[in-house]
Design a protein around this motif. Structure first.
Motif, PDB file in Angstrom:
ATOM      1  N   ALA A  47     -37.021  21.001 -22.712  1.00  0.00           N
ATOM      2  CA  ALA A  47     -37.816  19.917 -23.287  1.00  0.00           C
ATOM      3  C   ALA A  47     -38.112  18.816 -22.290  1.00  0.00           C
ATOM      4  O   ALA A  47     -38.906  17.913 -22.585  1.00  0.00           O
ATOM      5  CB  ALA A  47     -37.088  19.327 -24.501  1.00  0.00           C
ATOM      6  N   GLN A  48     -37.512  18.869 -21.111  1.00  0.00           N
ATOM      7  CA  GLN A  48     -37.740  17.834 -20.106  1.00  0.00           C
ATOM      8  C   GLN A  48     -38.866  18.192 -19.137  1.00  0.00           C
ATOM      9  O   GLN A  48     -39.141  17.436 -18.206  1.00  0.00           O
ATOM     10  CB  GLN A  48     -36.451  17.586 -19.319  1.00  0.00           C
ATOM     11  CG  GLN A  48     -35.270  17.177 -20.183  1.00  0.00           C
ATOM     12  CD  GLN A  48     -35.588  15.998 -21.080  1.00  0.00           C
ATOM     13  OE1 GLN A  48     -36.122  14.987 -20.637  1.00  0.00           O
ATOM     14  NE2 GLN A  48     -35.260  16.126 -22.358  1.00  0.00           N
ATOM     15  N   MET A  49     -39.508  19.349 -19.351  1.00  0.00           N
ATOM     16  CA  MET A  49     -40.570  19.798 -18.462  1.00  0.00           C
ATOM     17  C   MET A  49     -41.903  19.845 -19.208  1.00  0.00           C
ATOM     18  O   MET A  49     -41.948  20.081 -20.415  1.00  0.00           O
ATOM     19  CB  MET A  49     -40.259  21.191 -17.900  1.00  0.00           C
ATOM     20  CG  MET A  49     -38.890  21.313 -17.256  1.00  0.00           C
ATOM     21  SD  MET A  49     -38.609  20.149 -15.895  1.00  0.00           S
ATOM     22  CE  MET A  49     -39.609  20.912 -14.612  1.00  0.00           C
ATOM     23  N   VAL A  50     -42.989  19.628 -18.479  1.00  0.00           N
ATOM     24  CA  VAL A  50     -44.337  19.703 -19.039  1.00  0.00           C
ATOM     25  C   VAL A  50     -44.742  21.174 -19.166  1.00  0.00           C
ATOM     26  O   VAL A  50     -44.409  21.996 -18.315  1.00  0.00           O
ATOM     27  CB  VAL A  50     -45.340  18.943 -18.136  1.00  0.00           C
ATOM     28  CG1 VAL A  50     -46.768  19.122 -18.635  1.00  0.00           C
ATOM     29  CG2 VAL A  50     -44.973  17.461 -18.071  1.00  0.00           C
ATOM     30  N   GLN A  51     -45.460  21.492 -20.237  1.00  0.00           N
ATOM     31  CA  GLN A  51     -45.959  22.845 -20.472  1.00  0.00           C
ATOM     32  C   GLN A  51     -47.493  22.860 -20.322  1.00  0.00           C
ATOM     33  O   GLN A  51     -48.149  21.826 -20.466  1.00  0.00           O
ATOM     34  CB  GLN A  51     -45.581  23.325 -21.875  1.00  0.00           C
ATOM     35  CG  GLN A  51     -44.141  23.038 -22.276  1.00  0.00           C
ATOM     36  CD  GLN A  51     -43.121  23.741 -21.412  1.00  0.00           C
ATOM     37  OE1 GLN A  51     -43.225  24.943 -21.179  1.00  0.00           O
ATOM     38  NE2 GLN A  51     -42.121  22.992 -20.924  1.00  0.00           N
ATOM     39  N   LEU A  52     -48.040  24.043 -20.079  1.00  0.00           N
ATOM     40  CA  LEU A  52     -49.490  24.206 -19.959  1.00  0.00           C
ATOM     41  C   LEU A  52     -49.937  25.331 -20.882  1.00  0.00           C
ATOM     42  O   LEU A  52     -49.391  26.436 -20.837  1.00  0.00           O
ATOM     43  CB  LEU A  52     -49.871  24.557 -18.517  1.00  0.00           C
ATOM     44  CG  LEU A  52     -51.326  25.005 -18.276  1.00  0.00           C
ATOM     45  CD1 LEU A  52     -52.315  23.876 -18.572  1.00  0.00           C
ATOM     46  CD2 LEU A  52     -51.503  25.514 -16.849  1.00  0.00           C
ATOM     47  N   MET A  53     -50.930  25.045 -21.723  1.00  0.00           N
ATOM     48  CA  MET A  53     -51.498  26.060 -22.612  1.00  0.00           C
ATOM     49  C   MET A  53     -52.970  26.269 -22.249  1.00  0.00           C
ATOM     50  O   MET A  53     -53.691  25.306 -21.984  1.00  0.00           O
ATOM     51  CB  MET A  53     -51.366  25.623 -24.072  1.00  0.00           C
ATOM     52  CG  MET A  53     -51.889  26.628 -25.081  1.00  0.00           C
ATOM     53  SD  MET A  53     -51.355  26.263 -26.783  1.00  0.00           S
ATOM     54  CE  MET A  53     -51.980  24.591 -26.996  1.00  0.00           C
ATOM     55  N   VAL A  54     -53.390  27.530 -22.237  1.00  0.00           N
ATOM     56  CA  VAL A  54     -54.774  27.868 -21.911  1.00  0.00           C
ATOM     57  C   VAL A  54     -55.352  28.724 -23.028  1.00  0.00           C
ATOM     58  O   VAL A  54     -54.756  29.728 -23.427  1.00  0.00           O
ATOM     59  CB  VAL A  54     -54.872  28.644 -20.575  1.00  0.00           C
ATOM     60  CG1 VAL A  54     -56.319  29.048 -20.302  1.00  0.00           C
ATOM     61  CG2 VAL A  54     -54.322  27.797 -19.424  1.00  0.00           C
TER      62      VAL A  54
END
Length: 368
Positions: free
Chosen positions: A153-160
């Protein structure tokens, strides 16, 4: 003529327009269609309801898949720490993503086992409801599974969210020239030829999402690892027949992300198996689903909001969309309530909730 069974996954609290239900009934009456399922994000499309799945014992209907063959969602965990993420900095860095990708497209096609196919649009998002989005985890519902999946939960995620761009359209156009909207018998050369092109388009779309992710991660100066990739427009073998999905996520391919509008949460879920999954044709909602058509959204919202108002959402996230019509067409108000959609899936015993993700920056399109 026998009409197929129709099963709609929804609750009394759900809003589903009559036009979409009418389209389901029209499709159920097609020769050889044996079962039809409407998901909670069901809405009317161009002749075919979106948010639906259709099963046939022996026929393939390319027009039920549509032109954006292989369209789907991918989710990447990035190496960006949330505490160091600055939305304004990300917005400044995300430029030049509409132009052709400068990487070795031929090599990437070969790595994916694809024949030489159009590469001009490889690595580009496209229009409509397609996007790339940076997110953070918000609520975790299953802490054990969250940890088991090594999510942080401390990291940014990327959705495409993107598809096969013009490739799928060209495949459908070729089919329509010969067969209009007719079905293909599964044991014919014409069906085999369509399915071969369809499968290439599905793999091209998956590669496209991967290249888009690479481009975004490169612009942001970080790296990422793909967690999942699902296709929600396609036709696949299923129980001795053919399962067509039109805006329906597969429930038999692992974890699924179900995004809301650009101003709402995305859900990460684990599909369930069993009799209820069988009844739903092993399919799930692929998003919130439209509440208003594009023209309705433009007409209703252009009178109430300035473009600048829609560049920030109620959750505080940023929206990059420099198409004056598209920003109204894709505004959060034009979509259904994603929480109700996912609640319906959970109530019908189709999913286990893992977590929600909150949007930080949504990228639609930008001028050069």
């Amino acid at each position: 003529m026998t009409t197929a069974s129709i099963h709609i996954v929804a609750s009394p609290e759900s809003w589903i327009e009559q036009a979409a239900i009418d389209q389901l009934h029209q499709t159920a009456a097609l020769p050889g269609i044996d079962a039809v399922v409407g998901l909670p994000d069901l809405h009317a499309g161009r002749g075919i309801a979106v948010g639906a799945a259709f099963w046939s014992r022996g026929l393939v209907y390319p027009h039920l898949v549509g032109s954006d063959i292989g369209c789907g969602m991918g989710l990447w965990r990035t190496a960006m720490k949330l505490r160091k993420f600055r939305p304004d900095t990300a917005v400044r860095k995300l430029h030049g993503l509409e132009e052709a990708w400068e990487g070795d497209a031929s090599a990437r096609l070969a790595e994916a086992g694809l024949p030489p196919l159009p590469v001009e649009t490889l690595g580009t998002i496209g229009g409509g409801n397609h996007f790339a989005e940076l997110l953070r985890f918000e609520d975790v519902f299953d802490a054990d599974l969250f940890a088991e999946l090594n999510l942080d939960a401390q990291m940014v995620q990327l959705m495409v969210h993107s598809g096969s761009r013009g490739l799928g359209q060209a495949i459908l156009d070729r089919h329509r020239t010969r067969h209009s909207v007719g079905a293909l018998s599964a044991d014919t050369p014409d069906c085999a030829a369509y399915l071969a092109e369809h499968d290439d388009a599905v793999r091209w779309a998956e590669l496209n999402r991967a290249v888009i992710a690479d481009r975004f991660l490169d612009r942001l100066g970080t790296e990422g690892e793909r967690l999942l990739d699902i296709c929600h427009n396609g036709v696949t073998p299923h129980r001795g027949g053919w399962l067509h999905r039109k805006g329906a996520a597969p429930a038999d391919k692992g974890l699924v992300v179900i995004p809301g509008s650009r101003g709402d949460m995305t859900y990460l879920v684990r599909p369930r198996s069993g009799d209820r999954a069988d009844a739903a044709l092993h399919s799930l909602a692929h998003g919130a689903g439209r509440k208003w058509s594009r023209s309705e959204a433009r007409d209703k919202l252009a009178r109430r909001f300035r473009i600048a108002d829609l560049e920030r959402t109620a959750l505080g996230s940023r929206v990059i969309c420099e198409d004056r019509e598209l920003i109204f067409e894709e505004a959060p108000q034009a979509y259904k309530d994603i929480h109700q959609v996912v609640h319906d899936l959970e109530r019908h015993g189709l999913v286990d909730l893992i977590a929600t993700l909150r949007p930080l920056v949504t990228y639609k399109t930008r001028r050069a």
